[in-house]
Design an enzyme around this catalytic site. Sequence first.
Site, short mmCIF file in Angstrom:
data_model
loop_
_atom_site.label_atom_id
_atom_site.label_comp_id
_atom_site.label_asym_id
_atom_site.label_seq_id
_atom_site.Cartn_x
_atom_site.Cartn_y
_atom_site.Cartn_z
N SER A 672 2.47 3.95 -33.36
CA SER A 672 3.59 3.03 -33.49
C SER A 672 4.39 3.23 -34.79
O SER A 672 5.37 2.55 -35.02
CB SER A 672 3.12 1.58 -33.38
OG SER A 672 2.34 1.25 -34.48
N LYS A 715 2.58 -8.10 -36.00
CA LYS A 715 3.51 -7.32 -36.82
C LYS A 715 4.67 -8.18 -37.32
O LYS A 715 5.06 -8.13 -38.49
CB LYS A 715 4.03 -6.13 -36.01
CG LYS A 715 2.96 -5.07 -35.78
CD LYS A 715 3.48 -3.98 -34.87
CE LYS A 715 2.43 -2.88 -34.70
NZ LYS A 715 2.85 -1.89 -33.71
#
Length: 766
Positions: A672, A715
Amino acid sequence: MNLPAVALRGLCVLPKMAINFDVSRDRSKEAVQYAMLHGQKIFLVTQKSDKVEVPEEKDIYTVGVIADIKQMVKLPGGQMRVLAVGRTVARIMSMDTSGAYIDVEVEELETGIPEDTDEVTKEAMLRILKDELMKFLQSNQEISKEVSRALAKVGDIEELMEVTPIHMPFTLEEKQNILETLDFSERYALVVQLVTRENEVRRIRNELQAKVRSKVEKNQKDYVLREQMKVIREELGEDAQSDADMLAEKIEELSADDSVKEHLRKELSRFRMMSGAAAEAAVQRNYLDTMLSLPWNEGTEDRNDLKEAQKVLDRDHYGLEKVKERVLEYLAVRSVTGKGDAPILCLAGPPGTGKTSIAKSIAEALNKKYVRICLGGVRDEAEIRGHRRTYIGSMPGRLVAALTQAGVNNPVMLLDEIDKLGSDYKGDPSSALLEVLDGEQNSQFRDHYVEIPVDLSNVLFIATANDVNTIPDPLRDRLEIIEVNSYTENEKLHIATDFLIDKQMKKNGLKDGSLSISTGALKKIIHHYTREAGVRSLERKIGDICRKAVKEQLDKGRKVTRVTEQNLEKYLGREKLFFDPVNEKDEIGVVRGLAWTPYGGDTLEIEALLMPGNGKVQLTGQMGDVMKESAQLALSYARTLSEQFDLSEEFFEQHDIHLHIPEGAVPKDGPSAGITMTTAIVSAIGQKKVKANLAMTGEVTLTGRVLMIGGLKEKLLAAKMAGITNVLVPDKNKPDVDEMSAEITKGMNICYVSSMEQVLDAALVQ
Ligand code: ADP
């Protein structure tokens, strides 16, 4: 012939039989006296019932014996003792009971062997009866040797027929029957039959007695031996016997199946054989104790009330709506399908998010006992399955130990940190767990130490994990995974005010109302003193405040402690900065990425530097393999942009690129960071600045497409903590964002991207 008669009670006189009897009834005494004076002949007949005192005609048999009185003695007290010998069989014709004695008219009967019987028949009859008789005499010690010898010598069938009934233990009725059977051959048959039957009865009786005797003897012998052993042990100062007896009692009292008890009895008898001081006796003793403390058939009654379950879950936990809903669904299905088939519940999420405490609540709601097994770092299969019972330190495995601790066979068993199971050369603990979690196999779970199968099918297993990806695949297959996510600041605030403060105050002995922590203070703790996805540190900090408050109240005699944003430092010390704050200015080659870890979200800065060289690429900062590949990918993509940035064809051959992720102590991996790395490299080669107040996450393909990523909630929370308000997110993740509570997205400028061009557009300062 008219004769005086005596009715005998319990006696039957036969011809040739000498008999001694006492006479006490007046009529009988008179009869004897009359007979003594008139030829000493008397008629002896048996009375049908002993009970009748004054017998009439109907009370006596009609056939009796004419006997000679040999002797008569008067005994003190008026009784007479008579010795008489039977002569001939006779039948009563008439009877007069009106006089001083019973006067009967009798007819003598012919009972001898018919004249025409030939000698061979006589001999055969003699032998048959004698054989049977001898058999009887041999097996019968009660009859004296002389009698036996005399009987053996009898050589005439008529004589033998007469003496046989005298010596045989026939009943009164049988004797009377013999007396009344006048025909010789009929009488012979009867006597042989009676003797034969007597022999048979004796044989069977002897056999039974022998059996009983041998059994009794064995018990007796065991008992004596045990007693001796006890004494010997006592002499030696050992006391194992009483121990063993106590264990024996416990085994019998144990609520377990017979097969289990039988196994334990065997093990106990082995224990009895051992000397009390030997090391193996200690092992054996330990084993028996362990087995006795296992809850074989002990269980608690389940409560299958979903409303109650909901109540308990709501009472103990703030929020977690989705988790609660899925737990309740799971319980509903389980209550319908019964145990066994249901998959095992696995609560997955960062630490401190209430996984353990949900499991506890489930146990409480179902009215089950709760035990926890920590699987973190378990590498050895023996920890699950136990060690074989071969040495002193051997123990059952953790499952059996937990079962013992629960004390019931149907507790809720929490398999904590199932994702941290290891495996090495000592075997694979996950394969043992596989058996435990399989509804079809776990009713016969074999622990090496216990040896016999233990039934785990009633146990409700719940597992917890931080990172689902590290659970071994076959195990993950068995689990129904429920994700428990990080908390937002607001959720943490609620949890603290509604639950944690009360809990910690109670734990530290603070009375209600003696401590208040302002909302501002709590926010500050959450933001500046802790950095976590869950609420564990928060709880710890509140605990710290409680302890300080207790001390303060004792020292200064204060009643109430108030903690506010201003005086918080007094209780918790200087605040700490956990997150890298927003970069102060836009910079070349420095990009903020967002990462997910099992412990929550994090931001990470990626730096790229271009320098003269010969086309080398350097990667530093604890990158995992996947991340290194992403770096290669990023570089290849950047090369395609050389035209756009006006770069010469030799540019890449004349420059080295160095890519670095600072704070190298935390290992980072995963795809990611793709767009972040690419942006850093492009920024470096194009010498373009990257916006400071920006973070991004997304996987990138070789051709520059942006793919979706996981852990977005964590996140975004991490970005928010760091004070970043602009975030680039793959557009495929839009549904995730839509599902999030407004609290997370509030104040955030989320920009959805689907290609690298869009990323660069948004990130680079034009
Ligand atoms: P985990 O097992 O996920 O690591 P715990 O269950 O040990 O976390 O939780 C840590 C502490 O936080 C416990 O005291 C628990 O009661 C509390 N806690 C966590 N989540 C919540 C919640 N949603 N509501 C109330 N208390 C919570």
